[in-house]
Design an enzyme around this catalytic site. Structure first.
Site, mmCIF file in Angstrom:
data_model
loop_
_atom_site.group_PDB
_atom_site.id
_atom_site.type_symbol
_atom_site.label_atom_id
_atom_site.label_comp_id
_atom_site.label_asym_id
_atom_site.label_seq_id
_atom_site.Cartn_x
_atom_site.Cartn_y
_atom_site.Cartn_z
ATOM 1 N N LYS A 237 -22.783 16.279 -17.614
ATOM 2 C CA LYS A 237 -21.534 15.605 -17.995
ATOM 3 C C LYS A 237 -21.815 14.187 -18.472
ATOM 4 C CE LYS A 237 -17.892 18.270 -16.771
ATOM 5 N NZ LYS A 237 -17.868 19.293 -15.919
ATOM 6 N N LYS B 163 -22.973 28.249 -20.944
ATOM 7 C CA LYS B 163 -22.268 29.048 -19.936
ATOM 8 C C LYS B 163 -20.833 29.341 -20.392
ATOM 9 C CE LYS B 163 -20.333 27.018 -16.330
ATOM 10 N NZ LYS B 163 -19.931 26.443 -15.048
ATOM 11 N N LYS C 55 -14.328 27.965 -18.125
ATOM 12 C CA LYS C 55 -12.887 27.834 -18.300
ATOM 13 C C LYS C 55 -12.505 26.524 -18.975
ATOM 14 C CE LYS C 55 -13.090 27.284 -13.339
ATOM 15 N NZ LYS C 55 -12.957 27.968 -12.095
HETATM 16 P P1 TYM Z 1 -16.432 27.252 -10.113
HETATM 17 O O1 TYM Z 1 -14.974 27.276 -9.778
HETATM 18 O O2 TYM Z 1 -16.851 26.469 -11.309
HETATM 19 O O3 TYM Z 1 -16.988 28.715 -10.273
HETATM 20 C C1 TYM Z 1 -16.720 29.705 -9.275
HETATM 21 C C2 TYM Z 1 -17.861 30.695 -9.195
HETATM 22 O O4 TYM Z 1 -18.042 31.365 -10.448
HETATM 23 C C3 TYM Z 1 -19.394 31.236 -10.869
HETATM 24 N N1 TYM Z 1 -19.409 31.161 -12.345
HETATM 25 C C4 TYM Z 1 -20.131 31.954 -13.134
HETATM 26 N N2 TYM Z 1 -20.973 32.974 -12.859
HETATM 27 C C5 TYM Z 1 -21.559 33.605 -13.915
HETATM 28 N N3 TYM Z 1 -21.339 33.257 -15.213
HETATM 29 C C6 TYM Z 1 -20.498 32.246 -15.530
HETATM 30 N N4 TYM Z 1 -20.284 31.938 -16.814
HETATM 31 C C7 TYM Z 1 -19.847 31.535 -14.467
HETATM 32 N N5 TYM Z 1 -18.972 30.508 -14.426
HETATM 33 C C8 TYM Z 1 -18.719 30.286 -13.117
HETATM 34 C C9 TYM Z 1 -19.879 29.939 -10.221
HETATM 35 O O5 TYM Z 1 -21.275 29.886 -10.132
HETATM 36 C C10 TYM Z 1 -19.203 30.013 -8.862
HETATM 37 O O6 TYM Z 1 -19.935 30.829 -7.969
HETATM 38 N N6 TYM Z 1 -17.906 23.882 -6.718
HETATM 39 C C11 TYM Z 1 -17.627 25.290 -6.952
HETATM 40 C C12 TYM Z 1 -16.535 25.825 -6.052
HETATM 41 C C13 TYM Z 1 -16.810 25.607 -4.609
HETATM 42 C C14 TYM Z 1 -17.646 26.407 -3.795
HETATM 43 C C15 TYM Z 1 -17.590 25.795 -2.499
HETATM 44 C C16 TYM Z 1 -18.405 27.546 -4.015
HETATM 45 C C17 TYM Z 1 -16.298 24.603 -3.851
HETATM 46 N N7 TYM Z 1 -16.758 24.714 -2.570
HETATM 47 C C18 TYM Z 1 -18.319 26.333 -1.434
HETATM 48 C C19 TYM Z 1 -19.137 28.071 -2.942
HETATM 49 C C20 TYM Z 1 -19.079 27.459 -1.671
HETATM 50 C C21 TYM Z 1 -17.207 25.458 -8.393
HETATM 51 O O7 TYM Z 1 -16.805 24.522 -9.033
HETATM 52 O O8 TYM Z 1 -17.261 26.757 -8.832
#
Ligand code: TYM
Length: 327
Positions: free
Chosen positions: A111, A193, A196
């Site tokens: 970022k 990647k 969203k």
């Molecule tokens: P977030 O909300 O960005 O994404 C949620 C989950 O989806 C996976 N992911 C993907 N996997 C494969 N291909 C993609 N293109 C793709 N985009 C997203 C992410 O790796 C993730 O597993 N900080 C975290 C949320 C969070 C969290 C936690 C997760 C907060 N506290 C504790 C696990 C444990 C996040 O922003 O994920």
């Protein structure tokens, strides 16, 4: 029974990447593990978001969790902000983290490198909050996509640091990254990647996209001019991405898909993948509609908050004693 925990932040609509990299895994494991799945709504505040949008995204995310197959009888589904212990332990974990350590987090570095404006301090300190989310529940495993693995590794470091400084308190969790689909790529730029927050909607499939639109996005996905079907993410990233999507949604092994397509063209592969995505979204959205109109969401969250708070409150009380906040 071993414990698993994971979460997703409601910053926008969920993508096919979120499903394949994360939710599909949660559903798969809910029978075998004590499972905590939450909506990381406090994390959504790291970027500016309207209150009404956050509320809408949160409700959609819960409905989609259920529509994807998470079963509240088998797993505890809850809202992060319902449990104050997340923010409480988040602060302590922020104070356990080194400034340089957080600067090395690749998501943050990316970022900064893009020189995006409006970067908040929260975006810098969210990994320790994520660590708190995890450590409150002593999970053995944290299923995540590749992009979040580094944050689970930070969590391991923080847990070990805390245990060493104050005596054994946290279980040191392991990240669990799926073999197929740990990173689904953008359909228009398969080096990026699928995300969203993406600006080109043609590159990203939302789980709430019109299924016909999603099928067209697959049809117009960027591939290459080599003309041969192989699974070669380095040299044919667009094609490898389509094969991965097809494999993840059908459970057919990648090798078997490649073999079936020997001597065939990209168009046929795109057609099959597009149809599979179309059918997947059509079924998912029908379940999503039923759930949104059932009015059950609040009930599920109340029950989830009750169960989760029992575990989290016990842990935060212990931490407060250990660090000297309770006198
Ligand atoms: P977030 O909300 O960005 O994404 C949620 C989950 O989806 C996976 N992911 C993907 N996997 C494969 N291909 C993609 N293109 C793709 N985009 C997203 C992410 O790796 C993730 O597993 N900080 C975290 C949320 C969070 C969290 C936690 C997760 C907060 N506290 C504790 C696990 C444990 C996040 O922003 O994920």
């Amino acid at each position: 029974m071993k414990t698993m925990l994971s979460g997703i932040k409601p910053t926008g609509r969920l993508t096919l990447g979120n499903y394949i990299g994360a939710i599909r895994e949660f559903v798969k494991y809910q029978d075998e593990y004590e499972m905590f799945i939450f909506i990381a709504n406090e994390h959504a505040l790291t970027v500016p978001i309207q209150a009404s949008e956050l509320r809408k995204n949160t409700k959609d995310l819960i409905a989609l969790y259920l529509a994807c197959g998470l079963d509240p009888e088998k797993c505890t589904i809850f809202l992060q902000s319902d449990i104050a212990a997340h923010a409480q332990l988040g602060w302590i974990m922020t104070c356990m983290s080194g400034y340089g350590e957080l600067q090395r987090m690749t998501q943050f570095k990316d970022k900064m490198a893009k020189q995006e404006t409006g970067i908040t301090a929260g975006l810098f300190t969210y990994p320790p909050l994520m660590s708190a989310d995890i450590l409150l529940y002593d999970p053995d495993y944290v299923p995540v996509g590749v992009d979040q693995k580094q944050h689970v590794e930070l969590t391991r470091d923080l847990a070990e640091r805390f245990n060493k400084r104050y005596s054994d308190t946290f279980k040191v969790p392991e990240p669990l990254v799926t073999k197929v689909g740990a990173k689904i790529f953008d359909l228009q730029d398969p080096t990026k990647k699928m995300s969203k927050s993406d600006t080109n909607p043609k590159g990203c499939i939302d789980l709430l996209d019109n299924p016909a639109t999603a099928r067209n996005k697959i049809k117009s996905a960027v591939t290459d001019s080599l003309g041969e079907i192989r699974f070669d993410p380095e040299n044919q990233p667009g094609l490898a991405n389509l094969i991965t999507i097809l494999s993840a949604l059908t459970d057919e092994p990648i090798e078997s898909i490649v073999e079936r397509y020997q001597g065939k063209g990209y168009g046929e592969l795109k057609k099959e993948t597009g149809d599979v995505v179309f059918n997947f979204l059509t079924d998912l959205q029908a379940r999503y509609q039923d759930i949104t109109s059932s009015g059950k969401i609040n009930e599920i969250l109340n029950e989830g908050a009750q169960k989760a708070s029992k575990v989290a409150n016990k842990k935060i009380a212990k931490v407060y004693r250990k660090v000297g906040l309770t006198i």
